[in-house]
Design a protein around this motif. Structure first.
Motif, PDB file in Angstrom:
ATOM      1  N   ALA A   1      24.774  -3.372  -5.521  1.00 19.84           N
ATOM      2  CA  ALA A   1      25.762  -2.508  -6.333  1.00 19.84           C
ATOM      3  C   ALA A   1      25.580  -0.948  -5.649  1.00 19.84           C
ATOM      4  O   ALA A   1      24.738  -0.732  -4.768  1.00 19.84           O
ATOM      5  CB  ALA A   1      25.408  -2.569  -7.627  1.00 19.84           C
ATOM      6  N   ILE A   2      26.592  -0.065  -6.018  1.00 18.05           N
ATOM      7  CA  ILE A   2      26.420   1.422  -6.014  1.00 18.05           C
ATOM      8  C   ILE A   2      25.209   1.825  -6.862  1.00 18.05           C
ATOM      9  O   ILE A   2      25.263   1.566  -8.040  1.00 18.05           O
ATOM     10  CB  ILE A   2      27.514   2.107  -6.635  1.00 18.05           C
TER      11      ILE A   2
ATOM     12  N   THR B   1      23.120   5.478  -7.359  1.00 14.40           N
ATOM     13  CA  THR B   1      23.416   7.007  -6.924  1.00 14.40           C
ATOM     14  C   THR B   1      22.972   7.917  -7.962  1.00 14.40           C
ATOM     15  O   THR B   1      22.659   7.113  -9.170  1.00 14.40           O
ATOM     16  CB  THR B   1      24.723   7.235  -6.404  1.00 14.40           C
TER      17      THR B   1
ATOM     18  N   ASN C   1      22.339   5.999 -11.373  1.00 18.15           N
ATOM     19  CA  ASN C   1      23.748   5.493 -12.027  1.00 18.15           C
ATOM     20  C   ASN C   1      23.875   4.257 -10.975  1.00 18.15           C
ATOM     21  O   ASN C   1      23.603   4.374  -9.865  1.00 18.15           O
ATOM     22  CB  ASN C   1      24.771   6.524 -11.452  1.00 18.15           C
TER      23      ASN C   1
ATOM     24  N   ASP D   1      26.480   0.567 -10.698  1.00 18.10           N
ATOM     25  CA  ASP D   1      27.473  -0.614 -11.268  1.00 18.10           C
ATOM     26  C   ASP D   1      26.880  -1.884 -11.079  1.00 18.10           C
ATOM     27  O   ASP D   1      27.836  -2.793 -10.844  1.00 18.10           O
ATOM     28  CB  ASP D   1      28.820  -0.156 -10.424  1.00 18.10           C
TER      29      ASP D   1
ATOM     30  N   PRO E   1      30.182   1.420 -13.885  1.00 16.31           N
ATOM     31  CA  PRO E   1      28.930   2.408 -13.587  1.00 16.31           C
ATOM     32  C   PRO E   1      28.403   2.821 -14.825  1.00 16.31           C
ATOM     33  O   PRO E   1      29.134   2.992 -16.012  1.00 16.31           O
ATOM     34  CB  PRO E   1      29.628   3.519 -13.041  1.00 16.31           C
TER      35      PRO E   1
ATOM     36  N   ARG F   1      32.710   4.494 -18.932  1.00  9.60           N
ATOM     37  CA  ARG F   1      31.956   4.456 -17.719  1.00  9.60           C
ATOM     38  C   ARG F   1      30.869   5.706 -17.504  1.00  9.60           C
ATOM     39  O   ARG F   1      31.520   6.909 -17.861  1.00  9.60           O
ATOM     40  CB  ARG F   1      32.866   4.689 -16.311  1.00  9.60           C
TER      41      ARG F   1
ATOM     42  N   THR G   1      28.138   8.221 -15.812  1.00  8.78           N
ATOM     43  CA  THR G   1      27.978   8.602 -14.349  1.00  8.78           C
ATOM     44  C   THR G   1      26.813   9.875 -14.490  1.00  8.78           C
ATOM     45  O   THR G   1      26.812  10.514 -15.471  1.00  8.78           O
ATOM     46  CB  THR G   1      28.874   8.795 -13.332  1.00  8.78           C
ATOM     47  N   THR G   2      26.413  10.426 -13.270  1.00  5.10           N
ATOM     48  CA  THR G   2      25.891  11.741 -13.157  1.00  5.10           C
ATOM     49  C   THR G   2      24.813  11.945 -14.454  1.00  5.10           C
ATOM     50  O   THR G   2      24.659  13.000 -14.784  1.00  5.10           O
ATOM     51  CB  THR G   2      26.666  12.830 -13.256  1.00  5.10           C
TER      52      THR G   2
ATOM     53  N   THR H   1      27.977  12.300 -17.505  1.00  6.13           N
ATOM     54  CA  THR H   1      29.505  12.208 -17.636  1.00  6.13           C
ATOM     55  C   THR H   1      30.006  10.913 -18.004  1.00  6.13           C
ATOM     56  O   THR H   1      29.448  10.061 -17.328  1.00  6.13           O
ATOM     57  CB  THR H   1      30.113  12.385 -15.986  1.00  6.13           C
TER      58      THR H   1
ATOM     59  N   GLN I   1      33.459   8.525 -18.808  1.00  2.48           N
ATOM     60  CA  GLN I   1      34.764   8.592 -18.627  1.00  2.48           C
ATOM     61  C   GLN I   1      35.162   7.364 -19.673  1.00  2.48           C
ATOM     62  O   GLN I   1      34.837   6.173 -19.400  1.00  2.48           O
ATOM     63  CB  GLN I   1      34.955   8.142 -17.054  1.00  2.48           C
TER      64      GLN I   1
END
Lengths: 186, 437
Positions: free
Chosen positions: B294-295, B297, B311, B313, B318, B339, B341-342, B355, B357
């Motif tokens: 997965a990502i 980050t 973070n 996914d 995410p 979603r 993130t950050t 953050t 979304q």
């Protein structure tokens, strides 16, 4: 004196000559209705004669084969992705097949695949997403016989959109992988 | 009038006071007034900040203090035109009835003296209704640093009245943006927390992203994007020395310092997969913390340095996860719709900002490290990239309207006090420094 030389008789002569020209023009118009009065005379053709099919044209009008322009116009340098996806879509496959074929014909060309994302995500996640997209295209080209040594990848995340708009069409254009020719193109 | 004895004590105490010294009359008297930073419905405290004596600079210092306190949303500075007592003398008690009459609950007065080329500022904070002095402090600095004196006074007042550390004597690193949306020019920049003294740190030749402060405030780490991909850098703010961090054979991005400044956690990408690594800045050795397709980050350390929120996914979209600083036992903490993130751990350890979304909008929010107590603080077309003020009470982030340029905004942790930053012009990716020394 100038005034006496401008006689009525001379004026009549001028008028008669003008009418004669108009009459001639009218006859020509009736014969060739598609020609405008300023068009060349029928003895000068408006289009060049078609080339003799057995003789190659002296100058090519298309992009130089093997050039970046050739790749962009005749192959396609960009494929598009769904939101938050890095799967190669059905509409991207023929373009990537053509990229692979072109790259095999011009085997000295090196490429960089640049992954991009739309602005509906955060910077860091989208950098990672762009890398996935670039890598999907790389894997596809390698699977079609392009040497991995000729391919580098990069991600620009959401930092370099090609469309500055904020519609779904703009987002779609910005979710892409761009194949840049970095060396060896003519 | 204060007695001679009190005046003598006052003079002696002022002489002994240095930067950030204790309150004047021993332990601070129990103030009648206080500001509760935790209440979402708090009424801002009416405070009077008349121009300090000592000419132009005294007026300017009072203006900066006024604007700092006002920007916190916790104070309501009173219009100086309403003041009855004028020309206050810092060595004489104010005429409290004059300040009660205009409903000032607190009063700051002070004097600026040129002391052989250095500025000396004496100031006092008064509780108007109990007629008590709450603070009496003295600061000295070179004249060009007068704004920092104003910030330190603001911090002292904020701390005395709220019980929380201030955050005004700080700086913000950010990305200044220009050009069009398809041809952006980005420059790393730094400014005072209130937008003053903006300075560019890079020339705009390459896209720069996500600066983050070291705990010493003297170093930044950030991401630079070149045609061949992104790399992470260290930038020393005192020497302007710039250094690329490591060669990883792929992109590196998303760097953030550990709380002790000895390590940088970051993402490195190989073959399209991004994982989290940590580099020891002394040995320059690095180790992998995640190994997932997965990502992974946006790592951010807990204040004790023992955990990292990041973070990923790996669950299909995410979300936020916490693992040990060695990569052990990752577990998901965000379970709401949308979603996430950050993530950024607050300096107090109390919250994780993020953050979010969902439904076509972006939000800045906070949750507790166990994932409970999620609270959405903002909503817009694009809100992104929160950074904590060092006291963990205020967040700065950037906001883009649809098609517009990004601007820096602040919101307090209750979500009540939302306002654009004083910076004129575009900015994104803010990073709030620790308190300066």
């Amino acid at each position: 004196m100038a005034i006496t030389s401008f006689s009525t008789k001379d004026g009549l002569k001028i008028t008669a000559a003008a009418l004669a020209v108009l009459a001639l023009a009218a006859c020509q118009t009736n014969r060739k209705p598609t020609l405008s009065p300023t068009a060349p005379t029928p003895t000068a053709p408006t289009v060049p004669a078609p080339p003799n099919p057995t003789t190659p044209p002296p100058v090519s009008l298309g992009p130089i084969p093997g050039s970046t322009q050739d790749f962009v116009i005749n192959v396609g340098d960009r494929v598009y992705f769904d939101f938050d996806s890095f799967d190669i879509r059905a509409d991207a496959q023929p373009i990537l097949e053509a990229q692979a074929g072109w790259l095999q014909r011009y085997s000295g060309v090196q490429i960089r695949i640049e992954g991009n994302a739309d602005e509906r995500g955060t910077r860091e996640y989208n950098l990672a997403l762009g890398a996935r997209r670039a890598n999907s295209v790389r894997d596809f080209l390698v699977s079609r016989g392009v040497s991995a040594a000729r391919i580098s990848t990069a991600s620009y995340g959401k930092e370099q959109p090609i469309d500055g708009g904020t519609s779904e069409e703009a987002y779609q254009r910005n979710r892409n992988a761009h194949t840049a020719l970095t060396a060896g193109a003519r | 009038m204060i007695s001679d004895m009190r005046r003598n004590v006052l003079t002696a105490a002022l002489a002994a006071l240095t930067l950030l010294c204790a309150g004047f009359f021993g332990h601070p008297a129990r103030a009648e007034i206080e500001v509760d930073v935790n209440r979402g419905d708090v009424q801002p405290l009416p405070i009077a900040v008349p121009a300090m004596s000592g000419g132009q600079i005294g007026a300017q210092i009072a203006q900066v203090i006024t604007s700092n306190l006002e920007s916190s949303g916790l104070f309501r500075p009173i219009d100086p035109n309403a003041f009855i007592e004028r020309d206050l003398n810092v060595t004489i008690q104010p005429r409290f009835p004059d300040w009660k009459a205009i409903n000032a609950q607190a009063l700051i007065n002070g004097a600026v003296v040129d002391e052989g080329g250095r500025l000396r500022v004496d100031f006092r904070l008064w509780d108007v209704f109990s007629e008590q002095q709450l603070l009496g402090l003295q600061f000295t600095a070179s004249p060009e640093n007068w704004r920092r004196i104003a910030h330190k006074i603001s911090d002292a007042v904020y701390e005395r009245l709220t019980g929380e550390k201030g955050y005004f004597d700080t700086r913000v690193a950010f990305v200044a943006e220009s050009g069009t949306r398809t041809k952006r020019v980005t420059r790393l920049a730094i400014m005072d927390q209130d937008g003053a003294n903006p300075t560019y740190l890079t020339d705009g030749g390459f896209i720069v992203m996500t600066p983050r402060f070291s705990p010493t405030s003297q170093e930044l780490t950030y991401t630079e994007l070149r045609p061949e991909g992104s790399s992470i850098y260290l930038l020393n703010l005192e020497t302007a020395r710039r250094e690329k961090l490591g060669q990883f054979g792929g992109m590196t991005f998303s760097p953030r310092f550990s709380p002790d400044g000895s390590r940088v956690a970051f993402s490195a990408e190989r073959g399209g997969n991004s994982d989290i690594f940590v580099m020891n800045l002394h040995s320059r050795g690095s180790s992998r913390l995640t190994a997932d397709p997965a990502i992974d980050t946006s790592p951010s350390f807990s204040p004790d340095g023992n955990q990292i929120v990041f973070n990923s996914d790996r669950g299909g979209s995410p979300q936020l996860y916490i693992m040990g600083a060695d990569g052990a036992s990752p577990r998901r903490i965000s379970f709401g719709q949308g979603r996430y993130t950050t993530p950024v751990w607050s300096p107090t350890g109390e919250f994780i900002a993020f953050t979010k979304q969902v439904g076509g909008a972006f939000h800045i929010g906070v949750m507790r490290p166990d994932g409970s107590g999620e609270r959405i603080l903002t909503t817009s077309y694009l809100d992104e990239g929160p950074t904590w003020a060092p006291n963990g009470r205020v967040l700065m982030f950037f906001r883009e309207t649809s098609g517009g340029a990004p601007r820096l905004w602040t919101v307090d942790v209750t979500g009540r006090i939302l306002r654009p930053s004083a910076r004129q012009g575009s900015g994104s990716d803010p990073a709030w420094s620790p308190l300066l020394n």
